[in-house]
Design a protein around this motif. Sequence first.
Motif, short mmCIF file in Angstrom:
data_model
loop_
_atom_site.label_atom_id
_atom_site.label_comp_id
_atom_site.label_asym_id
_atom_site.label_seq_id
_atom_site.Cartn_x
_atom_site.Cartn_y
_atom_site.Cartn_z
N ARG A 241 0.83 -1.20 0.00
CA ARG A 241 0.00 0.00 0.00
C ARG A 241 0.87 1.25 0.00
N SER A 242 1.96 1.22 0.76
CA SER A 242 2.86 2.37 0.81
C SER A 242 3.52 2.62 -0.54
N VAL A 243 3.88 1.52 -1.22
CA VAL A 243 4.49 1.65 -2.55
C VAL A 243 3.50 2.26 -3.53
N VAL A 244 2.27 1.76 -3.52
CA VAL A 244 1.24 2.27 -4.43
C VAL A 244 0.98 3.76 -4.17
N ASP A 245 0.88 4.12 -2.89
CA ASP A 245 0.63 5.53 -2.56
C ASP A 245 1.77 6.42 -3.02
N ALA A 246 3.00 5.93 -2.90
CA ALA A 246 4.15 6.71 -3.37
C ALA A 246 4.11 6.86 -4.89
N MET A 247 3.70 5.81 -5.58
CA MET A 247 3.61 5.86 -7.03
C MET A 247 2.57 6.88 -7.51
N GLU A 276 10.30 -8.77 -4.75
CA GLU A 276 10.50 -10.19 -5.02
C GLU A 276 10.06 -11.04 -3.84
N GLU A 277 10.37 -10.59 -2.61
CA GLU A 277 9.99 -11.34 -1.41
C GLU A 277 8.48 -11.45 -1.27
N ASN A 278 7.77 -10.41 -1.70
CA ASN A 278 6.33 -10.38 -1.54
C ASN A 278 5.58 -10.90 -2.76
N GLY A 279 6.32 -11.43 -3.73
CA GLY A 279 5.67 -12.07 -4.88
C GLY A 279 4.94 -11.11 -5.79
N THR A 280 5.40 -9.86 -5.85
CA THR A 280 4.76 -8.91 -6.75
C THR A 280 5.84 -8.23 -7.58
N THR A 281 5.43 -7.40 -8.50
CA THR A 281 6.38 -6.72 -9.37
C THR A 281 6.11 -5.22 -9.38
N PHE A 282 7.10 -4.47 -9.80
CA PHE A 282 6.95 -3.02 -9.91
C PHE A 282 5.80 -2.69 -10.85
N ARG A 283 5.70 -3.41 -11.94
CA ARG A 283 4.65 -3.15 -12.92
C ARG A 283 3.26 -3.39 -12.33
N GLN A 284 3.09 -4.47 -11.55
CA GLN A 284 1.78 -4.76 -10.95
C GLN A 284 1.34 -3.65 -10.01
N LEU A 285 2.27 -3.14 -9.19
CA LEU A 285 1.91 -2.07 -8.26
C LEU A 285 1.69 -0.74 -9.00
N ARG A 286 2.44 -0.53 -10.06
CA ARG A 286 2.20 0.67 -10.88
C ARG A 286 0.81 0.62 -11.51
N ASP A 287 0.44 -0.56 -12.00
CA ASP A 287 -0.90 -0.71 -12.57
C ASP A 287 -1.97 -0.47 -11.51
N GLN A 288 -1.70 -0.95 -10.27
CA GLN A 288 -2.65 -0.74 -9.19
C GLN A 288 -2.81 0.76 -8.91
N ALA A 289 -1.70 1.49 -8.89
CA ALA A 289 -1.75 2.93 -8.65
C ALA A 289 -2.56 3.62 -9.75
N ARG A 290 -2.28 3.26 -10.99
CA ARG A 290 -3.01 3.85 -12.11
C ARG A 290 -4.49 3.49 -12.05
N PHE A 291 -4.79 2.25 -11.71
CA PHE A 291 -6.18 1.80 -11.66
C PHE A 291 -6.94 2.58 -10.58
N GLU A 292 -6.35 2.73 -9.41
CA GLU A 292 -7.03 3.45 -8.33
C GLU A 292 -7.25 4.92 -8.69
N LEU A 293 -6.24 5.53 -9.29
CA LEU A 293 -6.40 6.92 -9.70
C LEU A 293 -7.46 7.04 -10.79
N ALA A 294 -7.46 6.11 -11.73
CA ALA A 294 -8.41 6.15 -12.84
C ALA A 294 -9.85 6.00 -12.34
N THR A 295 -10.08 5.02 -11.47
CA THR A 295 -11.45 4.80 -10.98
C THR A 295 -11.92 6.00 -10.16
N ASP A 296 -11.01 6.62 -9.42
CA ASP A 296 -11.39 7.78 -8.64
C ASP A 296 -11.78 8.95 -9.54
N MET A 297 -10.98 9.18 -10.59
CA MET A 297 -11.30 10.28 -11.50
C MET A 297 -12.56 10.00 -12.30
N LEU A 298 -12.77 8.75 -12.70
CA LEU A 298 -13.98 8.41 -13.45
C LEU A 298 -15.24 8.59 -12.60
#
Length: 343
Positions: A241-247, A276-298
Motif C-alpha cells: 500500500r505504501s508503494v502504491v501511494d508513493a507511485m 520479489e519477497e512479496n511475490g509482486t512486481t513493480f509493474r503490478q503495483l504501478r498498474d494498481q496505482a493507475r487503476f485506483e487513480l483512474a477509478t477515482d477520476m472516473l
Amino acid sequence: MRRSSYRHVRVPSFSIRILRDVLIGAGLDHLAAFQAAGLHPDVAETPGSFVTGEQELAFELKFVELTAGRTDLWVKAGYGYFLASFGTQGLALTTSPTLEHFVRASTATDLAYAMIESTPIINSQGVITGLRLEHTGAPPELVAFSVYRDVIGTLRSLMMISMKDPFPLTVAQLPLNEVSPELAKILAAPVVLGASAVGLEWDEGLSTEPLPFGDSFQHETYLREAKEKLRQFRLEQDWARSVVDAMKTTVDKGVLATDVAAALNTSARTLQRRLEENGTTFRQLRDQARFELATDMLATTNASVSEISRRLGYEEASSFTLAFKRWSGRTPSQYRSSPPARN
C-alpha cells in the motif's frame, strides 16, 4: 477479501486449471481466457505455479463471457472446488470438530482468496445456524457465476466433513432472480431468491454435533498457521500500500523505481528485493496505482477519458482503455456509466 487486496494476493493456479478444463470440455476457446489474463497455458499444467488475484480475475471474467447463459457449466466448475484447493485453510476446515468450528474458521481466516466475505448466521439464542457469503467487491458481471461456484464449493465441503449427502439445509437464500434446475437439485432445500447475499442455513442442532473427521488438536494447529499466513499477507499489503501511494504522487510524470524508493526512504535495490519477497512486481503495483487513480477520476470528476489517460502517463488514450479493460473487465466509459459500490 476486498478487491484492493485480492488484486495482489498470489494463489496456486488451481482455479485457472479448473475453469480451463470446463472450457475445453465444452469445446470453447480456453486460450482466449489465458490471453485475457496475460498468462501462458503452461501455468495450468505446472504443479506449484502461482498467479495473482488480478490474473485470476481476468481469467474468470473471460470464462463468464465465454460461458454466458451456460449455468450448467458454472455448476460443473463449482464441482471442481473442494477443501484441498485451499491449502492450510482447507486443512483447518477439514479437521473442524463441529460445524460451529467450521463456520468460525472459515470466517476468521479469509479462506477464499477471492472477492467474497463470509460471516456466520447466528440465531436469537446465539447459536450458529448457517453461513453468509457476500460478493460485494466483485464486478457485477461476475456475481452470478461466483454465487453458483461458491455455493456448490461450500456445499461440497459441508457434505465432505459431515458425510451427509445431500447436506440438510433448511433454507438457501440467493442473490439471484432465478436458479437453474441443476443448482436447485444440489441445494435440496427451499430457495429464497432476490436476497442481498448468499445464506445457507441448517438446523441449530447440527452445529454442535461431532464431525466424523474432527480433531481439535489438528484443527487448532492448522487454524493458527492459517491466521499467521493471513497476518503476514496483511503486513505485506501494508507495505505494498505504501508503494502504491508513493507511485500515485508521480504517476503523471512517469513512475521510476528510484523515485519510489526515495519516497520510502530506501534504496532501489532494497525496493526490488522487497518486491520479489512479496511475490509482486513493480509493474503490478504501478498498474494498481493507475487503476485506483483512474477509478477515482472516473467516479468523481468530469475529466474525459483522454484527459485521464494523459494524467496517468499514457501517450495514447487507446492504450489506457486497453489497460483499464484488462484491470477491470470494462472500458473506462462503461465503468463511469455504472461504477461498482466503493469499499
